[in-house]
Motif scaffolding. Structure first.
Motif: not given
Length: 291
Positions: A180-204
């Protein structure tokens, strides 16, 4: 991906890797070799005392004295003066966009801060990685704000590194940093968040930033690196010496351009050589088709 520069300014100190003894300072290795029996005796006695304390509760309040401790502590102190003259290699695992890779080569690396998060979000939106809705969702995320306030682990104000190549091959230790993009500060808490998880896993793309850090500037616990090195030195003779030779370290300042040796992305053969990621089990596997 962004092309790496043709050259970097060379660090002013020699680099050492804890798991590559051939990189250790000659004077450090010579003294350690001359005192190997003392190091072994100290660790053997420590384990004997630990065993006694496990068996006898009374001993835990006043454990026996390790008779080799004074000699060992003197050795550690003398070697500390040697090791502090050098840099230690650290590996920072993350996901980066081409723009972010170029910025690291141009400006170095920055410690985690609200300004850094805002800058990365702005850049991701400007380069089409985030929609305006996604940008606002992350920019206003209470989970990111909590992480920046160090409510779930100390990250703000620090840059974290792994000095152990062996850890890079432990998929459970690093796969989330690559996924997941953004580092732990960005993705922690969003790894089960359907609103944004897919995007974080396609950036970079997954990257390892190899850096050269003055040992005198790098922090870890306990603070003395010599004991970590000595534990690795006798790791084939003593099972699980303490402190462990495997650890994380951090620096509380921005990293200079000259301290960044290389950004190694997923498509660089060195990435596979360092991580052995093609052999990771399915739960941790990095799928190239995602990129």
């Amino acid at each position: 991906m962004s092309k790496e520069p043709r050259f970097n300014a060379m660090p002013t100190k020699l680099d050492v890797e804890i798991e590559k003894i051939d990189t250790w300072p000659t004077d450090f290795l010579e003294v350690a070799t001359q005192n190997k029996k003392l190091i072994l005796f100290y660790h053997q006695e420590s384990k004997r005392i630990d065993y006694l304390c496990r068996e006898d509760v009374v001993l835990r309040t006043r454990p026996p004295v390790n008779k080799y401790k004074n000699g060992y502590d003197t050795l550690v102190q003398s070697l500390n003066e040697v090791l502090n003259k050098y840099n230690i290699i650290g590996y920072h695992c993350t996901r980066l966009t081409p723009t972010e890779i170029s910025a690291i080569y141009r400006e170095g690396m920055k410690v985690l801060s609200p300004d850094l998060i805002r800058s990365r979000l702005n850049s991701a939106r400007e380069h089409g990685h985030l929609s305006q809705t996604e940008f606002e969702y992350l920019a206003n995320s209470p989970k990111i704000k909590a992480n920046l306030h160090n409510l779930h682990g100390t990250r703000t104000g620090n840059l974290w590194f792994c000095p152990n190549r062996s850890t890079l091959k432990e998929c459970s230790a690093v796969y989330r940093l690559f996924r997941s993009w953004g580092g732990e500060a960005m993705y922690c808490g969003h790894e089960n968040d359907g609103h944004i998880l897919g995007t974080l896993r396609t950036i970079g793309v997954p990257c390892i930033v190899k850096c050269s850090i003055p040992i005198s500037d790098a922090d870890q616990y306990p603070p003395n690196y010599v004991e970590r090195f000595l534990s690795y030195f006798i790791s084939k003779d003593i099972e699980y010496p303490e402190p462990s030779a495997g650890f994380d370290m951090y620096i509380k300042r921005d990293l200079k351009v000259s301290e960044v040796l290389k950004v190694i992305d997923l498509f660089n053969p060195t990435f596979e050589a360092l991580t052995d990621c093609k052999a990771w089990h399915e739960q941790c596997k990095i799928h190239p088709e995602q990129f």
